[in-house]
Design an enzyme around this catalytic site. Structure first.
Site, PDB file in Angstrom:
ATOM      1  N   CYS A   2     -19.003 -18.619  17.038  1.00 33.10           N
ATOM      2  CA  CYS A   2     -20.194 -19.408  16.295  1.00 33.10           C
ATOM      3  C   CYS A   2     -20.835 -20.578  17.007  1.00 33.10           C
ATOM      4  CB  CYS A   2     -19.701 -19.956  15.100  1.00 33.10           C
ATOM      5  SG  CYS A   2     -18.696 -18.806  14.078  1.00 33.10           S
ATOM      6  N   ARG A  27     -23.286 -16.980  23.070  1.00 31.03           N
ATOM      7  CA  ARG A  27     -21.771 -17.090  22.827  1.00 31.03           C
ATOM      8  C   ARG A  27     -21.566 -15.762  21.723  1.00 31.03           C
ATOM      9  NH1 ARG A  27     -19.764 -22.405  23.018  1.00 31.03           N
ATOM     10  NH2 ARG A  27     -18.223 -21.878  21.192  1.00 31.03           N
ATOM     11  N   TRP A  96     -20.539 -15.890  13.802  1.00 30.29           N
ATOM     12  CA  TRP A  96     -19.900 -14.904  14.152  1.00 30.29           C
ATOM     13  C   TRP A  96     -18.973 -14.496  12.933  1.00 30.29           C
ATOM     14  CZ3 TRP A  96     -19.202 -11.802  18.586  1.00 30.29           C
ATOM     15  CH2 TRP A  96     -18.061 -11.275  18.622  1.00 30.29           C
ATOM     16  N   ASN A 122     -17.555 -24.123  12.424  1.00 31.49           N
ATOM     17  CA  ASN A 122     -17.127 -22.960  13.482  1.00 31.49           C
ATOM     18  C   ASN A 122     -15.470 -22.946  13.201  1.00 31.49           C
ATOM     19  OD1 ASN A 122     -19.638 -22.603  14.421  1.00 31.49           O
ATOM     20  ND2 ASN A 122     -18.794 -23.670  16.316  1.00 31.49           N
ATOM     21  N   GLY A 123     -14.804 -21.920  13.307  1.00 36.56           N
ATOM     22  CA  GLY A 123     -13.399 -21.946  12.913  1.00 36.56           C
ATOM     23  C   GLY A 123     -13.078 -21.184  11.913  1.00 36.56           C
ATOM     24  N   GLU A 526      -8.941  -6.116  36.600  1.00 35.60           N
ATOM     25  CA  GLU A 526     -10.377  -6.912  36.217  1.00 35.60           C
ATOM     26  C   GLU A 526     -11.620  -5.971  36.431  1.00 35.60           C
ATOM     27  OE1 GLU A 526     -11.490  -9.451  34.954  1.00 35.60           O
ATOM     28  OE2 GLU A 526     -13.502  -9.445  35.784  1.00 35.60           O
ATOM     29  N   LYS A 530     -14.210  -5.493  33.396  1.00 31.35           N
ATOM     30  CA  LYS A 530     -15.510  -5.482  33.231  1.00 31.35           C
ATOM     31  C   LYS A 530     -16.267  -4.256  32.949  1.00 31.35           C
ATOM     32  CE  LYS A 530     -16.300  -8.767  33.689  1.00 31.35           C
ATOM     33  NZ  LYS A 530     -15.451 -10.417  33.918  1.00 31.35           N
ATOM     34  N   GLU A 533     -15.964  -3.517  29.127  1.00 28.52           N
ATOM     35  CA  GLU A 533     -16.583  -4.713  28.156  1.00 28.52           C
ATOM     36  C   GLU A 533     -18.088  -4.472  28.037  1.00 28.52           C
ATOM     37  OE1 GLU A 533     -15.858  -9.063  28.790  1.00 28.52           O
ATOM     38  OE2 GLU A 533     -15.802  -8.480  30.935  1.00 28.52           O
ATOM     39  N   HIS A 549       3.811   9.046  37.455  1.00 34.61           N
ATOM     40  CA  HIS A 549       4.772   8.898  36.479  1.00 34.61           C
ATOM     41  C   HIS A 549       3.937   9.305  35.309  1.00 34.61           C
ATOM     42  CE1 HIS A 549       7.713   7.732  39.340  1.00 34.61           C
ATOM     43  NE2 HIS A 549       6.883   6.857  39.782  1.00 34.61           N
ATOM     44  N   LYS A 646     -18.279 -15.223  23.978  1.00 33.97           N
ATOM     45  CA  LYS A 646     -18.077 -16.019  25.315  1.00 33.97           C
ATOM     46  C   LYS A 646     -17.057 -16.881  25.313  1.00 33.97           C
ATOM     47  CE  LYS A 646     -19.117 -17.160  29.667  1.00 33.97           C
ATOM     48  NZ  LYS A 646     -18.398 -16.528  30.598  1.00 33.97           N
TER      49      LYS A 646
HETATM   50  C1  F6R Z   1     -14.244 -11.096  30.337  1.00 27.84           C
HETATM   51  C2  F6R Z   1     -14.359 -12.577  29.775  1.00 27.84           C
HETATM   52  C3  F6R Z   1     -13.108 -12.682  28.839  1.00 27.84           C
HETATM   53  C4  F6R Z   1     -12.678 -14.156  29.297  1.00 27.84           C
HETATM   54  C5  F6R Z   1     -11.656 -14.963  28.178  1.00 27.84           C
HETATM   55  C6  F6R Z   1     -11.165 -16.160  28.462  1.00 27.84           C
HETATM   56  O1  F6R Z   1     -15.314 -10.867  31.258  1.00 27.84           O
HETATM   57  O2  F6R Z   1     -15.081 -13.237  30.001  1.00 27.84           O
HETATM   58  O3  F6R Z   1     -12.027 -11.813  28.886  1.00 27.84           O
HETATM   59  O4  F6R Z   1     -12.300 -14.230  30.416  1.00 27.84           O
HETATM   60  O5  F6R Z   1     -11.961 -14.612  26.958  1.00 27.84           O
HETATM   61  O6  F6R Z   1     -11.962 -17.013  28.554  1.00 27.84           O
HETATM   62  P1  F6R Z   1     -11.968 -18.235  29.074  1.00 27.84           P
HETATM   63  O7  F6R Z   1     -12.000 -18.238  30.567  1.00 27.84           O
HETATM   64  O8  F6R Z   1     -13.281 -19.084  28.815  1.00 27.84           O
HETATM   65  O9  F6R Z   1     -10.776 -19.179  28.615  1.00 27.84           O
END
Ligand code: F6R
Length: 651
Positions: A2, A27, A96, A122-123, A526, A530, A533, A549, A646
């Site tokens: 949010c 976000r 959200w 928010n929260g 990673e 990527k 997601e 295995h 985000k």
């Molecule tokens: C993946 C991504 C998330 C963040 C995770 C932590 O591309 O962006 O997995 O890495 O939510 O976020 P931060 O770094 O803001 O703590």
């Protein structure tokens, strides 16, 4: 997650709020709304759609009532027409969904039954069910399914009770600045009965010159203007108007007026007000513009050479072949005393931590590992006082990581931050550490922040290595290798169209494997993250040695594997992995800085050869491009992948 904006001042509040909400769209959200004061009444507009829909709705309504005209470009807000009544105070929100489905009724702001109070929040309020039951029992009709609505009713009831008492006593409560603090008092009293996390802003018809804000676990930042004041959950919503900000701490409330603000404690120290020094935000509105790019992820992928240069600037000490990290308040002797390093982060930040752990072990020869902060906080960890914990976070607001830091501090652990957003909660909680200097990252999928995390961990590993046994010659090699990174990333970016062609070839697959060993293993994890997601293609990472295995059973022509082949002493092993996969009919994309035999793989993505320890930093970049173009081919909303936000400021 949010987003919150609020404004009190001299401008028309609606365009400011709509612009702020537009800046918070990245976000992730499912509905939006705003409330302003107009002719002494609350005017609330909400939509279950995007911020652009909200703007259209406001413009349409204003036009219908003959008060506003014109269409504004996205994010510019409704344009008041001749004779329009200007609202100079208001609050807005992108939601959200947590309590209740995403629809217009559940969108914020929420109001009390009489339409006196509007709240954006928010929260998550954990005792919301109990609060809602109490309200219903006292005759209040709740119209939404949200936890937030309860707050609006409770604050209104608290104010009504205060008004009655005030009438009887015939006095008014005044703060040091001489203003009425009845609203703030009511908010503080209500929050004393609230359990959970919140960042919130309250607007009261009877206090048209002010907004009351409070923070507990969800970020709130005040923006200071000339005779105007802003509030938001993220500086992205403010930088167009001001770069002077105040970060509210957990357990604080504030009353903001056009000309001043004061803060107060939520935790019993009634009226206690802390002196706040404004911080200058290290970004401006231009950093949030797309420019020539189609989306933020592409922009941020391409910003990586510059982001890396910023991370390295002033931090490479050629003379002593080491790194300078002035933000770490440990001297050489204290650094030598560290017996173990542990990186804590979530998602990509955790994978960056895995790269960091490898770098520390290789360069400093100190045992190191990484753990998801979300696990660490819950498993009653054994905290060793000689371990250096590194809390890794782009946003600096990730709740799981922040909680892990707080748990560590309670147990007497040594913790430093590695955060991108200056002034963020994790950075402040840690008190010392490294800023990533990636610049604002808007796309949900982390790219340049991840690369800068890994580069910063190379600096940390170099520094720790040089206070221990890493020779000057090896230090010089790493310093030179780090200097080469930005140029090498540029070379990878220059090959984007070839990588895109590979992505298009394999984008139709339903599942993909990412295979790596040792230095290639965090890179594979990673890379899989990527891809899944942003493209929604199911991707799994495996250590190359683990394939036989179990996972080898899944290899088939419909299961392409991306195999990471760095130029280390495991090239032959990795080549044999590729052969094993192909022998079972599995297509292979080799991502390599080594020379792999012609025809060995179905597609080859070449990475410039770097110092072996630093190669994981580079290998992330082609995998970002691969994921990006696979997602683009599949027509995904790249900057706002479904179900993701985000910054994850709730559990
Ligand atoms: C993946 C991504 C998330 C963040 C995770 C932590 O591309 O962006 O997995 O890495 O939510 O976020 P931060 O770094 O803001 O703590």
């Amino acid at each position: 997650m949010c987003g919150i904006v609020g404004y009190v001042g001299k401008r028309d509040a609606i365009p400011v709020l709509v612009e702020g909400l537009h800046r918070l769209e990245y976000r992730g959200y499912d509905s939006a709304g705003l409330a302003v004061l107009r002719r002494g009444r609350l005017a609330v507009t909400k939509t279950a759609g995007r911020v652009a829909d909200l703007r259209e709705k406001i413009a349409g309504r204003e036009k219908a009532t003959g008060k506003a005209t014109g269409k504004a470009p996205p994010g510019k807000g409704a344009v008041p027409g001749k004779g329009a009544v200007k609202s100079t105070v208001g609050i807005g929100h992108t939601r959200w969904a947590t309590h209740g489905e995403p629809n217009e009724t559940n969108a914020h702001p929420h109001t009390d039954s009489a339409g006196r109070i509007a709240v954006v929040h928010n929260g998550i309020i954990e005792n919301a069910d109990q609060l809602r039951e109490q309200l219903t029992a006292s005759g209040v009709r709740l119209v939404s399914d949200t936890d937030t609505e309860a707050l609006a009713h409770l604050i209104a009831a608290e104010l009504a009770a205060g008004d009655t008492a005030g009438d009887t006593a015939g006095d008014a409560t005044a703060d040091a600045a001489g203003g009425d603090v009845a609203l703030e008092d009511a908010v503080v009293r209500v929050l004393a009965a609230v359990e959970g996390a919140y960042g919130l802003v309250v607007l009261d018809v009877a206090h048209p010159d002010q907004l009351v804000v409070a923070r507990n676990g969800s970020p709130i930042v005040l923006g200071l203007g000339e005779n105007e004041m802003f509030v938001a959950s993220d500086v992205a919503a403010l930088v167009r108007y001001t770069r002077q900000v105040i970060y509210l701490e957990d357990g604080e409330a504030a009353t903001i007026r056009a000309s001043d603000f004061h803060t107060t404690s939520l935790n019993g120290a009634a009226g206690a007000s802390a002196e706040k020094t404004p911080t200058m935000v290290d970004a401006d509105a231009g950093d949030y513009e797309l420019g020539e790019f189609a989306d933020y992820m592409s922009k941020e992928i391409h910003e990586q050479p510059d982001a890396l240069r910023r991370a390295l600037m002033g931090r490479l000490d050629e003379r002593f072949a080491t790194a300078r990290l002035g933000g770490i308040s440990l001297d050489a002797r204290q650094l030598r005393g560290i017996r173990q390093v542990k990186f804590l982060g979530c998602g990509s930040a955790y994978y960056a931590g895995l790269i960091g752990a490898q770098l520390v072990e290789e360069l400093a020869r100190i045992p190191a590992d990484a753990e998801p902060a979300s696990e660490f906080r819950y498993r009653s960890p054994v905290v060793d006082p000689d371990t250096l914990y590194v809390a890794v976070s782009q946003s600096g607001e990730t709740s799981d990581t922040l909680m892990a830091v707080q748990e560590l501090k309670r147990k007497g652990g040594q913790v430093m931050g590695a955060v991108n957003v200056v002034g963020s909660a994790i950075g402040r909680e840690c008190g010392h550490g490294i800023f990533l200097h990636a610049g604002p990252e808007v796309a949900v999928a982390s790219t340049k922040a991840l690369t800068n995390m890994a580069a910063n961990f190379a600096l940390l590993a170099l520094l720790m290595g040089r206070v221990r046994d890493l020779s000057a010659a090896s230090g010089e090699r790493i310093v030179a290798g780090l200097r080469n990174l930005p140029g090498q990333v540029s070379r990878i970016l220059a090959a984007e169209s070839e990588i895109a062609a590979v992505a298009h070839r394999f984008a139709g697959a339903d599942h993909m494997f990412f295979i790596g060993r040792v230095r290639g293993w965090p890179v594979a994890r990673e890379g899989a993250q990527k891809l899944k997601e942003i493209s929604y293609v199911h991707a799994e990472a495996y250590q190359a040695g683990e394939l036989k295995h179990g996972p080898l059973a899944l290899i088939s022509p419909g299961m392409p594997s991306v195999v990471i082949v760095p130029s280390d002493d495991l090239v032959a092993k990795n080549i044999s992995t590729i052969e094993q996969i192909r022998a079972r009919g599995g297509p292979v994309i080799a991502v390599t800085s080594a020379s792999v035999p012609d025809g060995l793989a179905d597609a080859v993505i070449t990475v410039p050869r770097a110092e072996p320890e630093l190669e994981p930093i580079l290998f992330n970049v082609p995998l970002q491009i691969l994921a990006y173009h696979a997602a683009a081919k599949l027509g995904r909303d790249i900057d706002k992948p479904r179900n993701l936000a985000k910054s994850v400021t709730v559990e």
